[in-house]
Write a protein that holds these residues in place. Structure first.
Motif, PDB file in Angstrom:
ATOM      1  N   ALA A  59       0.878  -1.121   0.202  1.00  0.00           N
ATOM      2  CA  ALA A  59      -0.003  -0.101  -0.151  1.00  0.00           C
ATOM      3  C   ALA A  59       0.949   1.110   0.177  1.00  0.00           C
ATOM      4  O   ALA A  59       2.041   1.081   0.592  1.00  0.00           O
ATOM      5  N   LEU A  60       0.339   2.220  -0.719  1.00  0.00           N
ATOM      6  CA  LEU A  60       1.264   3.512  -0.658  1.00  0.00           C
ATOM      7  C   LEU A  60       1.277   4.185   0.708  1.00  0.00           C
ATOM      8  O   LEU A  60       0.198   4.160   1.348  1.00  0.00           O
ATOM      9  N   SER A  61       2.238   4.574   1.168  1.00  0.00           N
ATOM     10  CA  SER A  61       2.490   5.058   2.281  1.00  0.00           C
ATOM     11  C   SER A  61       2.313   6.806   2.398  1.00  0.00           C
ATOM     12  O   SER A  61       2.080   7.062   1.019  1.00  0.00           O
ATOM     13  N   ALA A  62       2.597   7.621   3.201  1.00  0.00           N
ATOM     14  CA  ALA A  62       2.198   9.133   3.019  1.00  0.00           C
ATOM     15  C   ALA A  62       3.430   9.581   1.914  1.00  0.00           C
ATOM     16  O   ALA A  62       3.124  10.294   1.051  1.00  0.00           O
ATOM     17  N   GLU A  63       4.697   9.116   2.123  1.00  0.00           N
ATOM     18  CA  GLU A  63       5.755   9.327   1.188  1.00  0.00           C
ATOM     19  C   GLU A  63       5.411   8.942  -0.283  1.00  0.00           C
ATOM     20  O   GLU A  63       6.016   9.471  -0.946  1.00  0.00           O
ATOM     21  N   GLY A  64       4.882   7.722  -0.098  1.00  0.00           N
ATOM     22  CA  GLY A  64       4.525   7.088  -1.570  1.00  0.00           C
ATOM     23  C   GLY A  64       3.584   7.877  -2.212  1.00  0.00           C
ATOM     24  O   GLY A  64       3.758   8.102  -3.516  1.00  0.00           O
ATOM     25  N   LYS A  65       2.461   8.614  -1.531  1.00  0.00           N
ATOM     26  CA  LYS A  65       1.337   9.483  -2.064  1.00  0.00           C
ATOM     27  C   LYS A  65       2.184  10.681  -2.560  1.00  0.00           C
ATOM     28  O   LYS A  65       1.874  11.125  -3.717  1.00  0.00           O
ATOM     29  N   LEU A  66       3.173  11.141  -1.963  1.00  0.00           N
ATOM     30  CA  LEU A  66       3.828  12.316  -2.382  1.00  0.00           C
ATOM     31  C   LEU A  66       4.692  12.023  -3.772  1.00  0.00           C
ATOM     32  O   LEU A  66       4.727  12.697  -4.759  1.00  0.00           O
ATOM     33  N   GLN A 107       3.922   9.618  -6.070  1.00  0.00           N
ATOM     34  CA  GLN A 107       2.864   9.517  -6.898  1.00  0.00           C
ATOM     35  C   GLN A 107       2.319  10.908  -7.447  1.00  0.00           C
ATOM     36  O   GLN A 107       2.397  11.341  -8.510  1.00  0.00           O
ATOM     37  N   ALA A 108       2.277  11.805  -6.579  1.00  0.00           N
ATOM     38  CA  ALA A 108       1.900  13.218  -6.786  1.00  0.00           C
ATOM     39  C   ALA A 108       2.770  13.889  -7.773  1.00  0.00           C
ATOM     40  O   ALA A 108       2.705  14.508  -8.904  1.00  0.00           O
ATOM     41  N   ASP A 109       3.962  13.730  -7.302  1.00  0.00           N
ATOM     42  CA  ASP A 109       5.097  14.178  -8.051  1.00  0.00           C
ATOM     43  C   ASP A 109       5.277  13.695  -9.562  1.00  0.00           C
ATOM     44  O   ASP A 109       5.600  14.452 -10.394  1.00  0.00           O
ATOM     45  N   PHE A 110       5.335  12.416  -9.695  1.00  0.00           N
ATOM     46  CA  PHE A 110       5.132  11.643 -11.087  1.00  0.00           C
ATOM     47  C   PHE A 110       3.834  12.038 -11.661  1.00  0.00           C
ATOM     48  O   PHE A 110       4.225  12.550 -13.046  1.00  0.00           O
TER      49      PHE A 110
END
Length: 124
Positions: A97-104, A106-109
């Motif tokens: 699952a995406l973590s908070a850092e992963g969501k950031l 993802q948003a950057d990508f």
């Protein structure tokens, strides 16, 4: 004439190799970004489900041998959280699952990819 033909052959082969290398690097970044997006669309997924999601969007040539090293990289970057669960259908599965850092990430990508699409469209 033979020399010219031989040189053209070498140039064509070099261009093909350069194109392959460039496509390979471009594809690597896109696959990583798509993987962030795929994981982000669900509560959690295990490896085979992720490969099925790639196939569902028409990217069916991304193998598990490509996916798992990227997931390992995501774990090291703290972009995903993981949980191992027993399965009724065989061995335990590792869910991502995406973590908070992963969501950031993802948003950057998404932002960067949109920018590149806009640049591409303006040049076309």
């Amino acid at each position: 004439m033979f020399f010219v033909t031989m040189m053209l052959d070498i140039i064509v082969k070099e261009v093909v190799i350069i194109d392959y290398i460039n496509e390979s690097q471009l594809r690597k970044g896109i696959v990583e970004g798509f993987l962030l997006m795929i994981i982000g669309q669900s509560v959690d997924l295990y490896g085979y489900e992720i490969s099925q999601k790639f196939a569902d969007i028409g990217v069916d040539d991304v193998s598990m041998g490509t996916i798992y090293p990227i997931l390992t990289k995501f774990e090291k970057n703290d972009w995903v959280t993981t949980e191992i669960r027993k399965s009724d259908e065989g061995p335990s599965r590792k869910y991502y699952a995406l973590s908070a850092e992963g969501k950031l990430a993802q948003a950057d990508f998404i932002s960067r990819f949109a920018t590149y699409i806009n640049i591409f469209e303006s040049l076309r």
